[in-house]
Design a protein around this motif. Structure first.
Motif, PDB file in Angstrom:
ATOM      1  N   MET A 102       0.815  -1.194   0.000  1.00  0.00           N
ATOM      2  CA  MET A 102       0.000   0.000   0.000  1.00  0.00           C
ATOM      3  C   MET A 102       0.860   1.261   0.000  1.00  0.00           C
ATOM      4  O   MET A 102       0.582   2.234  -0.697  1.00  0.00           O
ATOM      5  N   LEU A 103       1.933   1.245   0.809  1.00  0.00           N
ATOM      6  CA  LEU A 103       2.806   2.419   0.851  1.00  0.00           C
ATOM      7  C   LEU A 103       3.449   2.674  -0.502  1.00  0.00           C
ATOM      8  O   LEU A 103       3.529   3.817  -0.969  1.00  0.00           O
ATOM      9  N   HIS A 104       3.896   1.616  -1.164  1.00  0.00           N
ATOM     10  CA  HIS A 104       4.524   1.790  -2.476  1.00  0.00           C
ATOM     11  C   HIS A 104       3.523   2.353  -3.487  1.00  0.00           C
ATOM     12  O   HIS A 104       3.877   3.171  -4.339  1.00  0.00           O
ATOM     13  N   LEU A 105       2.271   1.912  -3.410  1.00  0.00           N
ATOM     14  CA  LEU A 105       1.253   2.454  -4.313  1.00  0.00           C
ATOM     15  C   LEU A 105       0.978   3.925  -4.000  1.00  0.00           C
ATOM     16  O   LEU A 105       0.780   4.735  -4.911  1.00  0.00           O
ATOM     17  N   ARG A 106       0.966   4.291  -2.719  1.00  0.00           N
ATOM     18  CA  ARG A 106       0.782   5.702  -2.364  1.00  0.00           C
ATOM     19  C   ARG A 106       1.933   6.544  -2.914  1.00  0.00           C
ATOM     20  O   ARG A 106       1.729   7.651  -3.426  1.00  0.00           O
ATOM     21  N   TYR A 107       3.154   6.031  -2.790  1.00  0.00           N
ATOM     22  CA  TYR A 107       4.308   6.757  -3.328  1.00  0.00           C
ATOM     23  C   TYR A 107       4.163   6.924  -4.843  1.00  0.00           C
ATOM     24  O   TYR A 107       4.408   8.001  -5.396  1.00  0.00           O
ATOM     25  N   PHE A 108       3.776   5.837  -5.511  1.00  0.00           N
ATOM     26  CA  PHE A 108       3.630   5.895  -6.969  1.00  0.00           C
ATOM     27  C   PHE A 108       2.584   6.924  -7.380  1.00  0.00           C
ATOM     28  O   PHE A 108       2.813   7.741  -8.289  1.00  0.00           O
ATOM     29  N   VAL A 109       1.416   6.915  -6.727  1.00  0.00           N
ATOM     30  CA  VAL A 109       0.347   7.853  -7.096  1.00  0.00           C
ATOM     31  C   VAL A 109       0.800   9.297  -6.879  1.00  0.00           C
ATOM     32  O   VAL A 109       0.521  10.175  -7.697  1.00  0.00           O
ATOM     33  N   PHE A 111       9.591  14.510  -8.428  1.00  0.00           N
ATOM     34  CA  PHE A 111       9.915  13.743  -7.235  1.00  0.00           C
ATOM     35  C   PHE A 111      10.033  14.629  -5.999  1.00  0.00           C
ATOM     36  O   PHE A 111       9.627  14.239  -4.905  1.00  0.00           O
ATOM     37  N   SER A 112      10.568  15.836  -6.154  1.00  0.00           N
ATOM     38  CA  SER A 112      10.709  16.728  -4.997  1.00  0.00           C
ATOM     39  C   SER A 112       9.350  17.153  -4.471  1.00  0.00           C
ATOM     40  O   SER A 112       9.102  17.143  -3.260  1.00  0.00           O
ATOM     41  N   ALA A 113       8.428  17.515  -5.385  1.00  0.00           N
ATOM     42  CA  ALA A 113       7.086  17.920  -4.960  1.00  0.00           C
ATOM     43  C   ALA A 113       6.355  16.748  -4.316  1.00  0.00           C
ATOM     44  O   ALA A 113       5.650  16.910  -3.315  1.00  0.00           O
ATOM     45  N   ALA A 114       6.501  15.547  -4.897  1.00  0.00           N
ATOM     46  CA  ALA A 114       5.847  14.374  -4.326  1.00  0.00           C
ATOM     47  C   ALA A 114       6.409  14.054  -2.944  1.00  0.00           C
ATOM     48  O   ALA A 114       5.675  13.683  -2.030  1.00  0.00           O
ATOM     49  N   ALA A 115       7.725  14.215  -2.777  1.00  0.00           N
ATOM     50  CA  ALA A 115       8.347  13.952  -1.475  1.00  0.00           C
ATOM     51  C   ALA A 115       7.824  14.921  -0.414  1.00  0.00           C
ATOM     52  O   ALA A 115       7.544  14.531   0.720  1.00  0.00           O
ATOM     53  N   ARG A 116       7.676  16.207  -0.795  1.00  0.00           N
ATOM     54  CA  ARG A 116       7.114  17.177   0.156  1.00  0.00           C
ATOM     55  C   ARG A 116       5.685  16.797   0.527  1.00  0.00           C
ATOM     56  O   ARG A 116       5.282  16.896   1.688  1.00  0.00           O
ATOM     57  N   ARG A 117       4.912  16.383  -0.457  1.00  0.00           N
ATOM     58  CA  ARG A 117       3.524  15.978  -0.210  1.00  0.00           C
ATOM     59  C   ARG A 117       3.458  14.784   0.742  1.00  0.00           C
ATOM     60  O   ARG A 117       2.536  14.692   1.557  1.00  0.00           O
ATOM     61  N   LEU A 118       4.439  13.883   0.638  1.00  0.00           N
ATOM     62  CA  LEU A 118       4.453  12.673   1.458  1.00  0.00           C
ATOM     63  C   LEU A 118       5.230  12.848   2.761  1.00  0.00           C
ATOM     64  O   LEU A 118       5.333  11.908   3.547  1.00  0.00           O
ATOM     65  N   HIS A 119       5.807  14.054   2.964  1.00  0.00           N
ATOM     66  CA  HIS A 119       6.577  14.350   4.170  1.00  0.00           C
ATOM     67  C   HIS A 119       7.754  13.379   4.321  1.00  0.00           C
ATOM     68  O   HIS A 119       7.969  12.783   5.384  1.00  0.00           O
ATOM     69  N   MET A 120       8.498  13.219   3.237  1.00  0.00           N
ATOM     70  CA  MET A 120       9.676  12.368   3.264  1.00  0.00           C
ATOM     71  C   MET A 120      10.750  12.971   2.364  1.00  0.00           C
ATOM     72  O   MET A 120      10.481  13.939   1.641  1.00  0.00           O
ATOM     73  N   ALA A 121      11.929  12.411   2.421  1.00  0.00           N
ATOM     74  CA  ALA A 121      13.022  12.898   1.586  1.00  0.00           C
ATOM     75  C   ALA A 121      12.907  12.330   0.172  1.00  0.00           C
ATOM     76  O   ALA A 121      12.293  11.284  -0.056  1.00  0.00           O
ATOM     77  N   SER A 133      15.341  11.110  -1.830  1.00  0.00           N
ATOM     78  CA  SER A 133      16.140   9.911  -2.108  1.00  0.00           C
ATOM     79  C   SER A 133      15.421   8.615  -1.748  1.00  0.00           C
ATOM     80  O   SER A 133      15.345   7.704  -2.579  1.00  0.00           O
ATOM     81  N   PRO A 134      14.868   8.478  -0.537  1.00  0.00           N
ATOM     82  CA  PRO A 134      14.133   7.235  -0.244  1.00  0.00           C
ATOM     83  C   PRO A 134      12.887   7.062  -1.094  1.00  0.00           C
ATOM     84  O   PRO A 134      12.501   5.934  -1.405  1.00  0.00           O
ATOM     85  N   LEU A 135      12.257   8.173  -1.506  1.00  0.00           N
ATOM     86  CA  LEU A 135      11.098   8.057  -2.398  1.00  0.00           C
ATOM     87  C   LEU A 135      11.522   7.459  -3.737  1.00  0.00           C
ATOM     88  O   LEU A 135      10.861   6.558  -4.270  1.00  0.00           O
ATOM     89  N   SER A 136      12.628   7.946  -4.298  1.00  0.00           N
ATOM     90  CA  SER A 136      13.131   7.392  -5.558  1.00  0.00           C
ATOM     91  C   SER A 136      13.437   5.905  -5.420  1.00  0.00           C
ATOM     92  O   SER A 136      13.149   5.107  -6.323  1.00  0.00           O
ATOM     93  N   GLN A 137      14.008   5.528  -4.262  1.00  0.00           N
ATOM     94  CA  GLN A 137      14.326   4.119  -4.042  1.00  0.00           C
ATOM     95  C   GLN A 137      13.064   3.269  -3.973  1.00  0.00           C
ATOM     96  O   GLN A 137      13.015   2.163  -4.532  1.00  0.00           O
ATOM     97  N   ARG A 138      12.002   3.781  -3.321  1.00  0.00           N
ATOM     98  CA  ARG A 138      10.751   3.021  -3.234  1.00  0.00           C
ATOM     99  C   ARG A 138      10.132   2.831  -4.621  1.00  0.00           C
ATOM    100  O   ARG A 138       9.573   1.772  -4.921  1.00  0.00           O
ATOM    101  N   ILE A 139      10.236   3.840  -5.463  1.00  0.00           N
ATOM    102  CA  ILE A 139       9.707   3.702  -6.826  1.00  0.00           C
ATOM    103  C   ILE A 139      10.504   2.659  -7.598  1.00  0.00           C
ATOM    104  O   ILE A 139       9.936   1.830  -8.324  1.00  0.00           O
ATOM    105  N   ARG A 140      11.819   2.678  -7.424  1.00  0.00           N
ATOM    106  CA  ARG A 140      12.638   1.650  -8.091  1.00  0.00           C
ATOM    107  C   ARG A 140      12.280   0.259  -7.577  1.00  0.00           C
ATOM    108  O   ARG A 140      12.232  -0.706  -8.349  1.00  0.00           O
ATOM    109  N   ASP A 141      12.037   0.128  -6.262  1.00  0.00           N
ATOM    110  CA  ASP A 141      11.629  -1.163  -5.691  1.00  0.00           C
ATOM    111  C   ASP A 141      10.322  -1.643  -6.319  1.00  0.00           C
ATOM    112  O   ASP A 141      10.174  -2.832  -6.653  1.00  0.00           O
ATOM    113  N   LEU A 142       9.373  -0.710  -6.483  1.00  0.00           N
ATOM    114  CA  LEU A 142       8.080  -1.075  -7.073  1.00  0.00           C
ATOM    115  C   LEU A 142       8.258  -1.488  -8.528  1.00  0.00           C
ATOM    116  O   LEU A 142       7.657  -2.477  -8.979  1.00  0.00           O
ATOM    117  N   GLU A 143       9.072  -0.751  -9.273  1.00  0.00           N
ATOM    118  CA  GLU A 143       9.328  -1.111 -10.675  1.00  0.00           C
ATOM    119  C   GLU A 143       9.965  -2.498 -10.772  1.00  0.00           C
ATOM    120  O   GLU A 143       9.612  -3.293 -11.648  1.00  0.00           O
TER     121      GLU A 143
END
Length: 299
Positions: free
Chosen positions: A1-8, A16-26, A28-38
């Motif tokens: 579920m978290l990976h899908l939230r990151y993707f959306v 990625f920077s705007a999405a990270a601010r929206r998710l209250h995270m950095a 770099s880890p957001l990019s890594q989660r997207i790579r994990d999902l891919e």
């Protein structure tokens, strides 16, 4: 579920920077989660370079699926409550600030109509909070200021209120209307971002296009603070014209609201609910609400 939230989040922001601010995270880890999902899906979801981010065909196909899964997941708490509730349940209807008495009267009529099946209680909040409450199932219904958009929700316009210029009364003594050209030496002041409806962003853009570019941004205040600034003679704002509107309570002695001769803003209010609730256990409540609010109020 978290990976899908990151993707959306990344798919909607395409940044990625705007999405990270929206998710209250950095970032770099957001990019890594997207790579994990891919990697898990065996599909590349985004085309990205140093300047842009775009969805791949696989990403475009996944986006509606991910939204549907997240909607289903977020609806689990209220579905579970409805499955285990007593015969007469308490449900909440969201109420925005400054709601017109005509709509309050209809809320009372709805409360009376459904009283044998539901105890309808009012819950205050800003439009973003109310829309989120309906989407997440904490609110059964809400009255919210348009525009807003959410694929999980249905909405119907229930009121349109004409707006005018809130100006210093002493500078416009004897005037029955005002043109935008009359306001050129005044700063435009809008409600602070944390309390204003999205429509004020539309107004701000329209005023800029029409030549009103002097802005005064307020923070840590509300509509009363705006009235203080306007009454001081250096600014104007946009407010409801209707004398019965609760927004008139914020007006100070040296503030008057005049209709425009060359600009026609209006604030629309909608009744909003989750589309899957209209056919679930709350279908009778939604049906009753649609009947009570069937004819839009025009002021």
């Amino acid at each position: 579920m978290l990976h899908l939230r990151y993707f959306v989040a990344v798919a909607e922001e395409l940044n990625f920077s705007a999405a990270a601010r929206r998710l209250h995270m950095a970032t770099s880890p957001l990019s890594q989660r997207i790579r994990d999902l891919e990697r898990e899906l065996g599909q590349r979801l985004f085309e990205r370079d140093t300047h842009s981010v775009a969805l791949t065909p696989a990403g475009s196909a996944l986006l509606p699926m991910a939204r549907d899964v997240l909607d289903q997941f977020s609806s689990i708490p209220w579905r579970l409550r409805e499955a285990t509730r007593v015969q007469r349940s308490t449900v909440l209807i969201g109420i925005p600030p400054g709601l017109h008495p005509a709509l309050r009267s209809r809320v009372s009529a709805l409360t009376e109509r459904v009283r044998e099946r539901f105890e309808l209680q009012r819950w205050p909040g800003t439009t973003p909070a109310l829309v989120a409450g309906v989407r997440e199932g904490r609110l059964a219904l809400a009255l919210a200021r348009m525009p807003f958009s959410d694929p999980a929700l249905e909405q119907v316009r229930v009121m349109s209120e004409r707006m005018g210029a809130a100006v210093p009364a002493d500078r416009f003594a004897g005037r029955e209307s005002v043109a935008l050209a009359d306001l050129g030496d005044l700063a435009y002041v809008a409600p602070p971002k944390d309390v204003r409806p999205a429509y004020f962003d539309v107004l701000d853009s329209a005023l800029a296009d029409l030549g009103i570019r002097n802005r005064l941004d307020l923070t840590h205040t509300g509509y009363a603070g705006i009235s203080e600034v306007v009454s001081g003679g250096t600014a104007f704002s946009i407010s409801i014209l209707e004398p019965e509107s609760p927004m008139q309570e914020y007006r100070l002695e040296n503030v008057k609201v005049l209709p425009f001769t060359d600009f026609h803003p209006q604030l629309d209010t909608a009744l909003v609910w989750r589309h899957d609730r209209a056919c679930g256990d709350l279908k009778n409540l939604v049906a009753a609400a649609r009947e009570v609010f069937d004819e839009p109020v025009l002021r």
